[in-house]
Design a protein around this motif. Structure first.
Motif, PDB file in Angstrom:
ATOM      1  N   ILE A  91     -38.564  44.869  27.172  1.00 27.93           N
ATOM      2  CA  ILE A  91     -37.739  43.672  27.144  1.00 27.93           C
ATOM      3  C   ILE A  91     -37.712  43.098  28.555  1.00 27.93           C
ATOM      4  CG2 ILE A  91     -35.408  42.747  26.822  1.00 27.93           C
ATOM      5  CD1 ILE A  91     -34.951  44.820  24.679  1.00 27.93           C
ATOM      6  N   GLU A  92     -37.835  41.791  28.673  1.00 29.75           N
ATOM      7  CA  GLU A  92     -37.754  41.139  29.979  1.00 29.75           C
ATOM      8  C   GLU A  92     -36.477  40.328  30.064  1.00 29.75           C
ATOM      9  OE1 GLU A  92     -41.380  38.932  30.146  1.00 29.75           O
ATOM     10  OE2 GLU A  92     -42.566  40.671  30.792  1.00 29.75           O
ATOM     11  N   LEU A  93     -35.926  40.234  31.270  1.00 26.60           N
ATOM     12  CA  LEU A  93     -34.761  39.397  31.513  1.00 26.60           C
ATOM     13  C   LEU A  93     -35.194  38.163  32.287  1.00 26.60           C
ATOM     14  CD1 LEU A  93     -32.023  42.031  32.447  1.00 26.60           C
ATOM     15  CD2 LEU A  93     -32.433  40.914  30.240  1.00 26.60           C
ATOM     16  N   ILE A  94     -34.725  37.000  31.851  1.00 28.31           N
ATOM     17  CA  ILE A  94     -35.127  35.713  32.391  1.00 28.31           C
ATOM     18  C   ILE A  94     -33.893  34.992  32.939  1.00 28.31           C
ATOM     19  CG2 ILE A  94     -36.356  33.566  31.923  1.00 28.31           C
ATOM     20  CD1 ILE A  94     -38.029  36.102  31.421  1.00 28.31           C
ATOM     21  N   ALA A  95     -34.046  34.365  34.112  1.00 25.21           N
ATOM     22  CA  ALA A  95     -32.929  33.629  34.724  1.00 25.21           C
ATOM     23  C   ALA A  95     -32.599  32.392  33.904  1.00 25.21           C
ATOM     24  CB  ALA A  95     -33.287  33.235  36.150  1.00 25.21           C
ATOM     25  N   GLU A  96     -31.304  32.203  33.644  1.00 29.43           N
ATOM     26  CA  GLU A  96     -30.849  31.005  32.946  1.00 29.43           C
ATOM     27  C   GLU A  96     -30.375  29.927  33.909  1.00 29.43           C
ATOM     28  OE1 GLU A  96     -29.325  32.258  28.573  1.00 29.43           O
ATOM     29  OE2 GLU A  96     -27.873  32.614  30.197  1.00 29.43           O
ATOM     30  N   ILE A  97     -30.174  30.291  35.171  1.00 28.46           N
ATOM     31  CA  ILE A  97     -29.738  29.339  36.189  1.00 28.46           C
ATOM     32  C   ILE A  97     -30.489  29.633  37.483  1.00 28.46           C
ATOM     33  CG2 ILE A  97     -27.406  29.118  35.220  1.00 28.46           C
ATOM     34  CD1 ILE A  97     -26.493  30.948  37.605  1.00 28.46           C
ATOM     35  N   PRO A  98     -30.539  28.675  38.417  1.00 29.76           N
ATOM     36  CA  PRO A  98     -31.001  29.012  39.769  1.00 29.76           C
ATOM     37  C   PRO A  98     -29.962  29.924  40.416  1.00 29.76           C
ATOM     38  CG  PRO A  98     -30.936  26.629  39.407  1.00 29.76           C
ATOM     39  CD  PRO A  98     -30.180  27.251  38.289  1.00 29.76           C
ATOM     40  N   GLY A  99     -30.419  30.849  41.230  1.00 34.04           N
ATOM     41  CA  GLY A  99     -29.459  31.749  41.876  1.00 34.04           C
ATOM     42  C   GLY A  99     -30.130  32.781  42.731  1.00 34.04           C
ATOM     43  N   LEU A 100     -29.316  33.688  43.249  1.00 36.16           N
ATOM     44  CA  LEU A 100     -29.801  34.790  44.074  1.00 36.16           C
ATOM     45  C   LEU A 100     -29.628  36.081  43.289  1.00 36.16           C
ATOM     46  CD1 LEU A 100     -29.387  35.400  47.829  1.00 36.16           C
ATOM     47  CD2 LEU A 100     -28.676  37.204  46.270  1.00 36.16           C
ATOM     48  N   LEU A 101     -30.698  36.826  43.136  1.00 33.63           N
ATOM     49  CA  LEU A 101     -30.667  38.070  42.380  1.00 33.63           C
ATOM     50  C   LEU A 101     -30.209  39.210  43.275  1.00 33.63           C
ATOM     51  CD1 LEU A 101     -31.302  39.554  39.710  1.00 33.63           C
ATOM     52  CD2 LEU A 101     -33.580  40.009  40.646  1.00 33.63           C
ATOM     53  N   LYS A 102     -29.203  39.926  42.825  1.00 32.56           N
ATOM     54  CA  LYS A 102     -28.703  41.085  43.549  1.00 32.56           C
ATOM     55  C   LYS A 102     -28.801  42.295  42.640  1.00 32.56           C
ATOM     56  CE  LYS A 102     -24.807  42.779  46.303  1.00 32.56           C
ATOM     57  NZ  LYS A 102     -23.393  42.544  46.700  1.00 32.56           N
ATOM     58  N   ILE A 103     -29.415  43.354  43.146  1.00 33.62           N
ATOM     59  CA  ILE A 103     -29.690  44.550  42.357  1.00 33.62           C
ATOM     60  C   ILE A 103     -29.008  45.748  43.001  1.00 33.62           C
ATOM     61  CG2 ILE A 103     -31.512  46.093  41.504  1.00 33.62           C
ATOM     62  CD1 ILE A 103     -33.403  43.629  41.731  1.00 33.62           C
ATOM     63  N   ASP A 104     -28.400  46.574  42.181  1.00 31.86           N
ATOM     64  CA  ASP A 104     -27.848  47.841  42.672  1.00 31.86           C
ATOM     65  C   ASP A 104     -29.016  48.811  42.796  1.00 31.86           C
ATOM     66  OD1 ASP A 104     -26.613  50.345  43.013  1.00 31.86           O
ATOM     67  OD2 ASP A 104     -24.818  49.677  41.953  1.00 31.86           O
ATOM     68  N   LYS A 105     -29.632  48.834  43.966  1.00 32.50           N
ATOM     69  CA  LYS A 105     -30.879  49.580  44.155  1.00 32.50           C
ATOM     70  C   LYS A 105     -30.690  51.090  44.026  1.00 32.50           C
ATOM     71  CE  LYS A 105     -31.755  47.205  47.988  1.00 32.50           C
ATOM     72  NZ  LYS A 105     -32.449  46.679  49.196  1.00 32.50           N
ATOM     73  N   GLU A 106     -29.537  51.583  44.442  1.00 35.27           N
ATOM     74  CA  GLU A 106     -29.293  53.030  44.348  1.00 35.27           C
ATOM     75  C   GLU A 106     -29.218  53.477  42.889  1.00 35.27           C
ATOM     76  OE1 GLU A 106     -25.929  56.350  45.685  1.00 35.27           O
ATOM     77  OE2 GLU A 106     -25.964  54.372  46.630  1.00 35.27           O
ATOM     78  N   ARG A 107     -28.492  52.721  42.069  1.00 38.34           N
ATOM     79  CA  ARG A 107     -28.390  53.077  40.650  1.00 38.34           C
ATOM     80  C   ARG A 107     -29.718  52.854  39.925  1.00 38.34           C
ATOM     81  NH1 ARG A 107     -24.586  49.239  38.745  1.00 38.34           N
ATOM     82  NH2 ARG A 107     -24.543  50.273  36.717  1.00 38.34           N
ATOM     83  N   LEU A 108     -30.450  51.827  40.323  1.00 36.21           N
ATOM     84  CA  LEU A 108     -31.772  51.589  39.739  1.00 36.21           C
ATOM     85  C   LEU A 108     -32.686  52.786  39.997  1.00 36.21           C
ATOM     86  CD1 LEU A 108     -33.844  49.691  38.359  1.00 36.21           C
ATOM     87  CD2 LEU A 108     -34.364  48.784  40.624  1.00 36.21           C
ATOM     88  N   HIS A 109     -32.637  53.317  41.212  1.00 40.83           N
ATOM     89  CA  HIS A 109     -33.452  54.496  41.547  1.00 40.83           C
ATOM     90  C   HIS A 109     -33.032  55.689  40.694  1.00 40.83           C
ATOM     91  CE1 HIS A 109     -35.746  57.354  43.947  1.00 40.83           C
ATOM     92  NE2 HIS A 109     -34.659  58.112  43.995  1.00 40.83           N
ATOM     93  N   GLN A 110     -31.732  55.872  40.517  1.00 42.80           N
ATOM     94  CA  GLN A 110     -31.245  56.981  39.689  1.00 42.80           C
ATOM     95  C   GLN A 110     -31.776  56.877  38.266  1.00 42.80           C
ATOM     96  OE1 GLN A 110     -26.984  56.610  40.023  1.00 42.80           O
ATOM     97  NE2 GLN A 110     -26.859  58.080  41.714  1.00 42.80           N
TER      98      GLN A 110
END
Length: 341
Positions: A91-110
């Motif tokens: 599944i892919e996630l697509i932006a619905e608005i212009p914006g700045l993407l912020k990712i919880d990198k530590e949890r993503l790594h986990q």
């Protein structure tokens, strides 16, 4: 996985791609792994020699890849995003608005360290347009233990891994300093650069003043602009350590809290950032912003518009990769100079 006669396969889920080879060099999957066999598919399958198929056997406690992908989507998806339909466990996630993407990198790594499942994203801190792809989720095997997916969901908690922060279209003020501009000896070529950069984010110039090198006048003008309701103040010129460069002193005398005077970035070492008590940013911009393609200003501005506090620690981290290569063709932000959050 079980083997069934093709004629009896309606309603079953394919465990692998079904490839069709056409004379002339065409070789492609006519049906993808995960496809639910329909009545109209049977003649096509038989025509390519598939008398039997390997299909997914429903087993209690096991999830099909598409069901598991929905759990990954739920873990990742924040506001202002839409999800594609699941396909082959992805599944892919697509932006619905212009914006700045912020990712919880530590949890993503986990999450990615758990194995058999993954989420791949674009870099955290990237400015995106409506319709841009943000991430893809994928379950590696065709089926996976439901218990493992529920454990992953519990580990990640309720907060989505991805946030898409809207970029505020601020009303800003520009204070141009320098006797050479104030007295008309040279033309102000700095402000047009800023107007272009800010316009790219939909921001509006509310006030512009050209001042001599007088720190008291600069301070009072900053305060006047703040009183008028500007949401960002940009001061240009007078940012070096020469005795007649008064802008840093003027910003300090406003009473705003100085985050940093100087940053480990080239171009942009003489950058200054302060916040008022109301958290309105005041920036002192070095001359390089006027002529260099990309500078410290391009790194900091999206964070300010997204409402992310720019800290001394974050600025200090910019040294790793903080040297712009000044490429003949600029590929920013797809380069070593770009910094995320």
């Amino acid at each position: 996985m079980q083997e069934v006669r093709t004629k009896d396969a309606v309603g079953h889920v394919l465990c692998h791609d079904i490839t069709q080879i056409v004379r002339g060099g065409v070789k492609d999957a006519v049906f993808r792994k995960g496809h639910v066999v329909r009545e109209e598919d049977i003649p096509v399958l038989l025509s390519i020699g598939k008398e039997h198929l390997y299909v997914w056997e429903q087993v209690e406690g096991m999830l099909h890849e598409n069901e598991a992908a929905e759990i990954l989507r739920e873990i990742a998806q924040g506001s202002h995003m839409r999800a594609t339909l699941p396909k082959e466990g992805k599944i892919e996630l697509i932006a619905e608005i212009p914006g700045l993407l912020k990712i919880d990198k530590e949890r993503l790594h986990q999450l990615n360290a758990l194995g058999e499942l993954m989420i791949a994203t674009i870099p955290s801190g990237m400015v995106v347009k409506e319709g841009d792809k943000l991430c893809g989720t994928r379950v590696i095997p065709l089926v996976i233990e439901e218990e493992k997916m529920l454990a992953a969901k519990a580990l990640m908690g309720d907060k989505p891994l991805l946030e898409l922060l809207p970029l505020k279209k601020v009303k800003y003020g520009v204070i141009t300093t320098g006797s050479e501009v104030f007295k008309g000896r040279i033309k102000d070529t700095f402000t047009p650069v800023l107007v272009d950069k800010m316009a790219a984010f939909g921001c509006e110039l509310k006030s512009h003043r050209i001042l001599d090198d007088n720190h008291e006048e600069i301070t009072s003008t900053i305060q006047e602009m703040l009183a008028e309701g500007v949401e960002l103040v940009l001061c240009t010129g007078g940012m070096s350590v020469d005795p007649d460069d008064k802008t840093p002193l003027a910003i300090k005398n406003t009473g705003a809290e100085i985050v940093s005077y100087g940053a480990p970035v080239l171009p942009g070492a003489m950058f200054m950032l302060a916040y008022t008590k109301e958290q309105t940013p005041i920036l002192g911009l070095p001359g390089c912003v006027m002529y260099a393609k990309k500078t410290i200003f391009d790194l900091v501005l999206p964070l300010l518009l997204a409402g992310i506090p720019v800290t001394k620690e974050w600025l200090a981290s910019l040294g790793d990769g903080g040297l712009c290569q000044n490429c003949e063709v600029c590929h920013f932000p797809n380069c070593t100079f770009w910094k995320g959050v």
